[in-house]
Design an enzyme around this catalytic site. Structure first.
Site, PDB file in Angstrom:
ATOM      1  N   ASP A  48       0.841  -1.204   0.000  1.00 49.81           N
ATOM      2  CA  ASP A  48       0.000   0.000   0.000  1.00 49.81           C
ATOM      3  C   ASP A  48       0.873   1.250   0.000  1.00 49.81           C
ATOM      4  O   ASP A  48       1.699   1.432   0.891  1.00 49.81           O
ATOM      5  CB  ASP A  48      -0.880  -0.001   1.263  1.00 49.81           C
ATOM      6  CG  ASP A  48      -1.771   1.238   1.336  1.00 49.81           C
ATOM      7  OD1 ASP A  48      -2.888   1.168   0.777  1.00 49.81           O
ATOM      8  OD2 ASP A  48      -1.356   2.242   1.924  1.00 49.81           O
ATOM      9  N   TYR A  53       2.752   9.870  -0.032  1.00 54.98           N
ATOM     10  CA  TYR A  53       3.828   9.308   0.796  1.00 54.98           C
ATOM     11  C   TYR A  53       5.225   9.622   0.236  1.00 54.98           C
ATOM     12  O   TYR A  53       6.231   9.392   0.905  1.00 54.98           O
ATOM     13  CB  TYR A  53       3.687   7.779   0.947  1.00 54.98           C
ATOM     14  CG  TYR A  53       2.401   7.307   1.572  1.00 54.98           C
ATOM     15  CD1 TYR A  53       1.513   8.200   2.179  1.00 54.98           C
ATOM     16  CD2 TYR A  53       2.045   5.960   1.550  1.00 54.98           C
ATOM     17  CE1 TYR A  53       0.325   7.764   2.729  1.00 54.98           C
ATOM     18  CE2 TYR A  53       0.858   5.526   2.115  1.00 54.98           C
ATOM     19  CZ  TYR A  53      -0.005   6.434   2.696  1.00 54.98           C
ATOM     20  OH  TYR A  53      -1.179   5.985   3.238  1.00 54.98           O
ATOM     21  N   LYS A  78      -2.839   5.865  -4.049  1.00 57.62           N
ATOM     22  CA  LYS A  78      -3.977   6.761  -3.766  1.00 57.62           C
ATOM     23  C   LYS A  78      -3.718   8.136  -4.343  1.00 57.62           C
ATOM     24  O   LYS A  78      -2.574   8.619  -4.306  1.00 57.62           O
ATOM     25  CB  LYS A  78      -4.181   6.907  -2.248  1.00 57.62           C
ATOM     26  CG  LYS A  78      -4.106   5.602  -1.484  1.00 57.62           C
ATOM     27  CD  LYS A  78      -4.349   5.779   0.002  1.00 57.62           C
ATOM     28  CE  LYS A  78      -3.912   4.546   0.765  1.00 57.62           C
ATOM     29  NZ  LYS A  78      -2.461   4.462   1.049  1.00 57.62           N
ATOM     30  N   HIS A 111      -7.860   9.382  -1.789  1.00 56.37           N
ATOM     31  CA  HIS A 111      -7.213   9.284  -0.471  1.00 56.37           C
ATOM     32  C   HIS A 111      -8.093   9.801   0.674  1.00 56.37           C
ATOM     33  O   HIS A 111      -8.178   9.197   1.739  1.00 56.37           O
ATOM     34  CB  HIS A 111      -5.886  10.044  -0.514  1.00 56.37           C
ATOM     35  CG  HIS A 111      -4.885   9.582   0.485  1.00 56.37           C
ATOM     36  ND1 HIS A 111      -3.539   9.549   0.232  1.00 56.37           N
ATOM     37  CD2 HIS A 111      -5.028   9.128   1.749  1.00 56.37           C
ATOM     38  CE1 HIS A 111      -2.902   9.098   1.309  1.00 56.37           C
ATOM     39  NE2 HIS A 111      -3.782   8.835   2.240  1.00 56.37           N
TER      40      HIS A 111
HETATM   41  N1  LIG Z   1      -5.715   5.986   3.753  1.00 58.09           N
HETATM   42  C1  LIG Z   1      -5.199   6.745   4.685  1.00 58.09           C
HETATM   43  O1  LIG Z   1      -5.594   7.908   4.889  1.00 58.09           O
HETATM   44  C2  LIG Z   1      -4.101   6.188   5.542  1.00 58.09           C
HETATM   45  C3  LIG Z   1      -3.776   6.831   6.755  1.00 58.09           C
HETATM   46  C4  LIG Z   1      -2.767   6.282   7.550  1.00 58.09           C
HETATM   47  C5  LIG Z   1      -2.119   5.125   7.133  1.00 58.09           C
HETATM   48  N2  LIG Z   1      -2.439   4.528   5.929  1.00 58.09           N
HETATM   49  C6  LIG Z   1      -1.747   3.282   5.466  1.00 58.09           C
HETATM   50  O2  LIG Z   1      -1.820   2.308   6.495  1.00 58.09           O
HETATM   51  C7  LIG Z   1      -0.504   1.876   6.834  1.00 58.09           C
HETATM   52  C8  LIG Z   1      -0.424   1.452   8.282  1.00 58.09           C
HETATM   53  O3  LIG Z   1      -0.818   2.491   9.151  1.00 58.09           O
HETATM   54  P1  LIG Z   1       0.219   3.325  10.053  1.00 58.09           P
HETATM   55  O4  LIG Z   1       1.537   3.332   9.398  1.00 58.09           O
HETATM   56  O5  LIG Z   1      -0.459   4.609  10.340  1.00 58.09           O
HETATM   57  O6  LIG Z   1       0.244   2.561  11.451  1.00 58.09           O
HETATM   58  P2  LIG Z   1       0.409   1.051  11.978  1.00 58.09           P
HETATM   59  O7  LIG Z   1       0.739   0.123  10.869  1.00 58.09           O
HETATM   60  O8  LIG Z   1      -0.764   0.760  12.834  1.00 58.09           O
HETATM   61  O9  LIG Z   1       1.642   1.200  12.961  1.00 58.09           O
HETATM   62  C9  LIG Z   1       2.937   1.452  12.523  1.00 58.09           C
HETATM   63  C10 LIG Z   1       3.813   1.644  13.759  1.00 58.09           C
HETATM   64  O10 LIG Z   1       3.811   0.449  14.553  1.00 58.09           O
HETATM   65  C11 LIG Z   1       5.118  -0.041  14.741  1.00 58.09           C
HETATM   66  N3  LIG Z   1       5.060  -1.511  14.590  1.00 58.09           N
HETATM   67  C12 LIG Z   1       4.944  -2.226  13.442  1.00 58.09           C
HETATM   68  N4  LIG Z   1       4.863  -3.533  13.694  1.00 58.09           N
HETATM   69  C13 LIG Z   1       4.945  -3.674  15.037  1.00 58.09           C
HETATM   70  C14 LIG Z   1       4.922  -4.789  15.914  1.00 58.09           C
HETATM   71  N5  LIG Z   1       4.812  -6.037  15.443  1.00 58.09           N
HETATM   72  N6  LIG Z   1       5.007  -4.558  17.260  1.00 58.09           N
HETATM   73  C15 LIG Z   1       5.102  -3.301  17.739  1.00 58.09           C
HETATM   74  N7  LIG Z   1       5.144  -2.201  16.960  1.00 58.09           N
HETATM   75  C16 LIG Z   1       5.048  -2.385  15.615  1.00 58.09           C
HETATM   76  C17 LIG Z   1       5.968   0.613  13.685  1.00 58.09           C
HETATM   77  O11 LIG Z   1       7.248   0.870  14.180  1.00 58.09           O
HETATM   78  P3  LIG Z   1       8.571   0.202  13.517  1.00 58.09           P
HETATM   79  O12 LIG Z   1       8.740   0.845  12.178  1.00 58.09           O
HETATM   80  O13 LIG Z   1       9.610   0.590  14.512  1.00 58.09           O
HETATM   81  O14 LIG Z   1       8.321  -1.275  13.432  1.00 58.09           O
HETATM   82  C18 LIG Z   1       5.244   1.939  13.448  1.00 58.09           C
HETATM   83  O15 LIG Z   1       5.678   2.901  14.380  1.00 58.09           O
HETATM   84  C19 LIG Z   1       0.365   3.105   6.466  1.00 58.09           C
HETATM   85  O16 LIG Z   1       1.712   2.804   6.437  1.00 58.09           O
HETATM   86  C20 LIG Z   1      -0.259   3.481   5.156  1.00 58.09           C
HETATM   87  O17 LIG Z   1       0.160   2.616   4.127  1.00 58.09           O
HETATM   88  C21 LIG Z   1      -3.441   5.040   5.154  1.00 58.09           C
END
Ligand SMILES: NC(=O)c1ccc[n+]([C@@H]2O[C@H](COP(=O)([O-])OP(=O)(O)OC[C@H]3O[C@@H](n4cnc5c(N)ncnc54)[C@H](OP(=O)(O)O)[C@@H]3O)[C@@H](O)[C@H]2O)c1
Length: 280
Positions: A48, A53, A78, A111
């Site tokens: 994704d 980004y 997106k 998005h």
């Molecule tokens: N459509 C939208 O508006 C939108 C908005 C936000 C996000 N997104 C998408 O969704 C994806 C995921 O969401 P997100 O990046 O906001 O948050 P997330 O995936 O919920 O959390 C990422 C965070 O968690 C940590 N982490 C990852 N695996 C872990 C584990 N097994 N144990 C403990 N900590 C862990 C990572 O740190 P480390 O790097 O240190 O592992 C990072 O700080 C984004 O990357 C993006 O592609 C879309």
């Protein structure tokens, strides 16, 4: 790092979306390319990204370096709301493909809603981009129940998913029900609440009983309900952990206990982009 087994898919209007994908927000440069490459080598088949980004080039590099066949990977990107007027949307889609070095993406999303540009025009352009072969499937992100319904009325191609913030600390039952009613997949972003899941006592306790981490319990809770998850990590050693979700199951009692973690201020992503304060 252990290779991961096959990842099941969910089907929505002809799209087969792997239940686990790699989120890439905030992954940049060499780290991004390496994480994408390694994820695919381990068995991830869904990535994704988004024009916002600023990492589509590196995602494309990782895809290329992985050696995994293009047709075996589900790639989502997106379009940012400032590009929602028809000519800009079409240009933006071409630019995404050029950066990713792909001839089409599997899924192209709007998005965030943009109240400044008529949704009918934006959806017309998005549907055209699909018909022109730039995207195999199209969908929306951060759309409320009312906007999902408006979008479905206006689109003359299927909208296969709504990508929204979704994890145990946030009650998204209305959005999920609306998506299900219309045959759309739910894709959960921030599925481990930006890492907060790892400190939760309930998830930790349930994890100990299954010899899994709190993050894995959090993700399992979603995929067990056919919600696609796209956790992001910058750490290669966490890639296997975040996808090893299909060798155990949570009981009904455990699912109910996790559902009860939802609370009013559970959102972790700034929702003010949408210009709205309520989801429905
Ligand atoms: N459509 C939208 O508006 C939108 C908005 C936000 C996000 N997104 C998408 O969704 C994806 C995921 O969401 P997100 O990046 O906001 O948050 P997330 O995936 O919920 O959390 C990422 C965070 O968690 C940590 N982490 C990852 N695996 C872990 C584990 N097994 N144990 C403990 N900590 C862990 C990572 O740190 P480390 O790097 O240190 O592992 C990072 O700080 C984004 O990357 C993006 O592609 C879309």
């Amino acid at each position: 790092m252990t290779a991961i087994g096959p990842i099941p898919t969910v089907s929505a209007s002809g799209a087969k979306i792997p239940l686990v994908g790699l989120g890439t927000w905030d992954l940049r440069g060499r780290t991004c390319a390496r994480v994408v490459e390694q994820a695919l080598r381990l068995g991830y088949r869904h990535v994704d990204t988004a024009e916002m980004y600023d990492n589509e080039r590196e995602v494309g590099e990782g895809l290329g370096a992985s050696g995994v066949k293009r047709r075996d990977v589900f790639v989502t990107t997106k379009i940012w709301p400032s590009h929602f007027a028809p000519p800009a949307l079409e240009r933006a889609a071409h630019d995404c493909l050029a950066r990713l070095r792909l001839s089409e993406v599997d899924l192209l999303l709007l998005h965030w809603p943009n109240p400044q540009i008529p949704l009918s025009e934006t959806l017309g352009a998005l549907c055209k981009v699909k018909r022109d072969g730039l995207a195999r499937h199209i969908g929306i992100s951060n759309f409320t129940v009312a906007l999902i319904e408006e979008a479905l009325r206006l689109a003359n191609e299927p909208l296969v998913c709504n990508q929204v913030e979704c994890h145990p600390f946030l009650d998204q039952s209305k959005i999920i029900a609306a998506c299900r009613q219309h045959g759309m997949a739910v894709v959960a972003y921030s599925p481990i609440a930006r890492g907060n899941a790892k400190n939760d006592k309930v998830l930790g306790r349930i994890g100990s009983a299954h010899k899994k981490t709190a993050a894995q319990i959090c993700l399992r809770y979603l995929v067990q309900r056919d919600i696609v998850v796209i956790p992001r990590t910058s750490k290669l050693e966490r890639l296997s952990e975040n996808a090893a979700l299909f060798d155990f199951a949570l009981s009904e009692e455990e699912m109910a206990e996790i559902a009860a973690l939802a609370h009013r201020n559970g959102r972790v992503v700034d929702w003010s982009y949408s210009g709205r304060t309520e989801w429905d």
